[in-house]
Scaffold this motif. Structure first.
Motif, PDB file in Angstrom:
ATOM      1  N   THR A 235       0.196  -7.273   3.351  1.00 36.21           N
ATOM      2  CA  THR A 235       0.164  -5.996   2.982  1.00 36.21           C
ATOM      3  C   THR A 235       0.532  -5.882   1.652  1.00 36.21           C
ATOM      4  O   THR A 235      -0.163  -5.255   0.529  1.00 36.21           O
ATOM      5  CB  THR A 235       1.172  -5.075   3.685  1.00 36.21           C
ATOM      6  OG1 THR A 235       0.830  -5.146   5.166  1.00 36.21           O
ATOM      7  CG2 THR A 235       1.011  -3.697   3.308  1.00 36.21           C
ATOM      8  N   LEU A 236       1.553  -6.526   0.992  1.00 34.18           N
ATOM      9  CA  LEU A 236       1.918  -6.605  -0.224  1.00 34.18           C
ATOM     10  C   LEU A 236       0.909  -7.206  -1.188  1.00 34.18           C
ATOM     11  O   LEU A 236       0.507  -6.944  -2.352  1.00 34.18           O
ATOM     12  CB  LEU A 236       3.217  -7.328  -0.300  1.00 34.18           C
ATOM     13  CG  LEU A 236       4.509  -6.657   0.201  1.00 34.18           C
ATOM     14  CD1 LEU A 236       5.890  -7.607  -0.089  1.00 34.18           C
ATOM     15  CD2 LEU A 236       4.772  -5.293  -0.320  1.00 34.18           C
ATOM     16  N   GLN A 237       0.177  -8.254  -0.763  1.00 29.49           N
ATOM     17  CA  GLN A 237      -0.768  -9.105  -1.246  1.00 29.49           C
ATOM     18  C   GLN A 237      -1.892  -8.100  -1.566  1.00 29.49           C
ATOM     19  O   GLN A 237      -2.417  -7.930  -2.660  1.00 29.49           O
ATOM     20  CB  GLN A 237      -1.095 -10.016  -0.710  1.00 29.49           C
ATOM     21  CG  GLN A 237      -0.114 -11.456  -0.720  1.00 29.49           C
ATOM     22  CD  GLN A 237      -0.544 -12.400   0.328  1.00 29.49           C
ATOM     23  OE1 GLN A 237      -1.600 -12.648   0.572  1.00 29.49           O
ATOM     24  NE2 GLN A 237       0.430 -13.314   0.418  1.00 29.49           N
ATOM     25  N   HIS A 238      -2.518  -7.441  -0.657  1.00 29.37           N
ATOM     26  CA  HIS A 238      -3.561  -6.647  -0.754  1.00 29.37           C
ATOM     27  C   HIS A 238      -3.457  -5.392  -1.710  1.00 29.37           C
ATOM     28  O   HIS A 238      -4.227  -4.838  -2.414  1.00 29.37           O
ATOM     29  CB  HIS A 238      -4.331  -6.256   0.539  1.00 29.37           C
ATOM     30  CG  HIS A 238      -4.138  -4.889   1.168  1.00 29.37           C
ATOM     31  ND1 HIS A 238      -4.416  -3.616   0.775  1.00 29.37           N
ATOM     32  CD2 HIS A 238      -3.481  -4.669   2.162  1.00 29.37           C
ATOM     33  CE1 HIS A 238      -4.150  -2.834   1.596  1.00 29.37           C
ATOM     34  NE2 HIS A 238      -3.289  -3.252   2.445  1.00 29.37           N
ATOM     35  N   THR A 239      -2.058  -4.853  -1.294  1.00 28.74           N
ATOM     36  CA  THR A 239      -1.901  -3.533  -2.173  1.00 28.74           C
ATOM     37  C   THR A 239      -1.675  -4.095  -3.947  1.00 28.74           C
ATOM     38  O   THR A 239      -2.014  -3.183  -4.845  1.00 28.74           O
ATOM     39  CB  THR A 239      -0.469  -2.635  -1.831  1.00 28.74           C
ATOM     40  OG1 THR A 239       0.481  -3.716  -1.861  1.00 28.74           O
ATOM     41  CG2 THR A 239      -0.873  -2.106  -0.326  1.00 28.74           C
ATOM     42  N   ALA A 240      -1.105  -5.172  -3.935  1.00 24.36           N
ATOM     43  CA  ALA A 240      -0.968  -5.549  -5.386  1.00 24.36           C
ATOM     44  C   ALA A 240      -2.229  -5.867  -5.999  1.00 24.36           C
ATOM     45  O   ALA A 240      -2.802  -5.439  -7.183  1.00 24.36           O
ATOM     46  CB  ALA A 240      -0.280  -6.974  -5.354  1.00 24.36           C
TER      47      ALA A 240
END
Length: 295
Positions: A235-240
């Protein structure tokens, strides 16, 4: 006036869209003395009252990120004043643990469920008395040992309990009871102490009385919380990627119409879409093997 205009435009141009007005998160007048009589958060609460009135007029949702977070901050301050001051370190912008309290307020406004899964096993009758949001199969009660397979329909909320501020935020709020309940109850046990393993991983040791009362698995290190943490990382990767595309490429270069820019934006969109697919796949609950044995 600006907020009313935004709501009006959204309703007119994208009818049917779910709109939630978010009342402003607090200015920290709790862990440090107010800078003037009444404090600045009182001003923010006046803005909050306006949004509450507007939401009622427009028949749209509203999420209070002020008063509930103030209540949690007050509880944290009573428990550990020095650490509580770090939840909103500059009095305005929350750190990760402060954001967790804001997320709780928003999720509750959206009626997020509190239950991950619930199971109640009657060892004496060798039967599953309660199973909610989960499916239990292959229950075996042999001697002092119980084994079963469990397929939950949800994952627990991943919480970094090693982080002292996150731990303080969770303990000082209703976060667990409101959003992260995964009770396991086993009644009718004759032994004094039992070891619980899930997928071969030792989760902990519990007395028969503790198991009869119920243990919240969401608060323990399990293969389910490990899976949830992996989903959170994606989740953090795709929002980044999403935010980098918007903030560093799309907006600064909005007047640039070169094919290279369009290709770059397309590539970033494809990368984010791939990460979202990976995230969704990683979020699918898996069957877990439980073992409860005498110590």
């Amino acid at each position: 006036t600006g907020t009313k205009h935004i709501v009006s435009v959204l309703k007119r141009q994208v009818p049917g869209t779910r709109i939630t007005l978010i009342q402003p998160s607090p200015y920290d007048d709790v862990t440090r003395p107010p800078l003037f009589d009444g404090g600045y958060n009182k001003v923010l609460q006046r803005y909050s009252d306006f949004l509450q009135e507007l939401a009622a007029e427009e028949k749209i949702a509203v999420a209070d990120m002020n008063r509930p977070v103030v209540a949690d901050l007050t509880s944290a301050n009573l428990a550990d004043a020095a650490s509580a001051a770090k939840l909103i370190p500059d009095r305005v912008h929350p750190g990760p643990a402060g954001h967790l309290l804001m997320a709780k307020a928003l999720l509750l406004a959206w009626n997020a469920p509190s239950l991950v899964s619930e199971i109640d096993i009657d060892a004496g009758r060798k039967a599953v008395a309660v199973q909610r949001n989960t499916q239990v199969s292959s229950l075996s009660v042999l001697g002092g040992a119980l084994t079963w397979t469990q397929l939950d329909e949800a994952l627990p909320m991943p919480i970094d309990r090693k982080d002292p501020l996150t731990s303080l935020a969770v303990k000082s709020s209703t976060f667990v009871d409101s959003l992260n309940r995964q009770p396991l109850k086993v009644r009718g046990l004759s032994g004094a102490s039992y070891k619980l393993r899930i997928d071969g991983q030792t989760v902990g040791s519990f007395t028969g009385a503790q198991l009869a009362a119920g243990v919240n698995l969401a608060e323990l290190q399990t293969s389910m919380t490990d899976q949830a943490a992996a989903v959170h990382a994606l989740t953090l990767q795709h929002t980044a990627i999403h935010n980098t595309r918007w903030r560093q490429v799309q907006v600064p270069l909005q007047r640039n119409s070169s094919p290279e820019l369009l290709d770059a934006l397309k590539s970033l969109d494809q990368l984010e879409a791939a990460l979202v697919r990976e995230q969704r796949a990683a979020a699918q609950p898996l069957p877990r093997r439980y073992e409860l044995t005498l110590e």
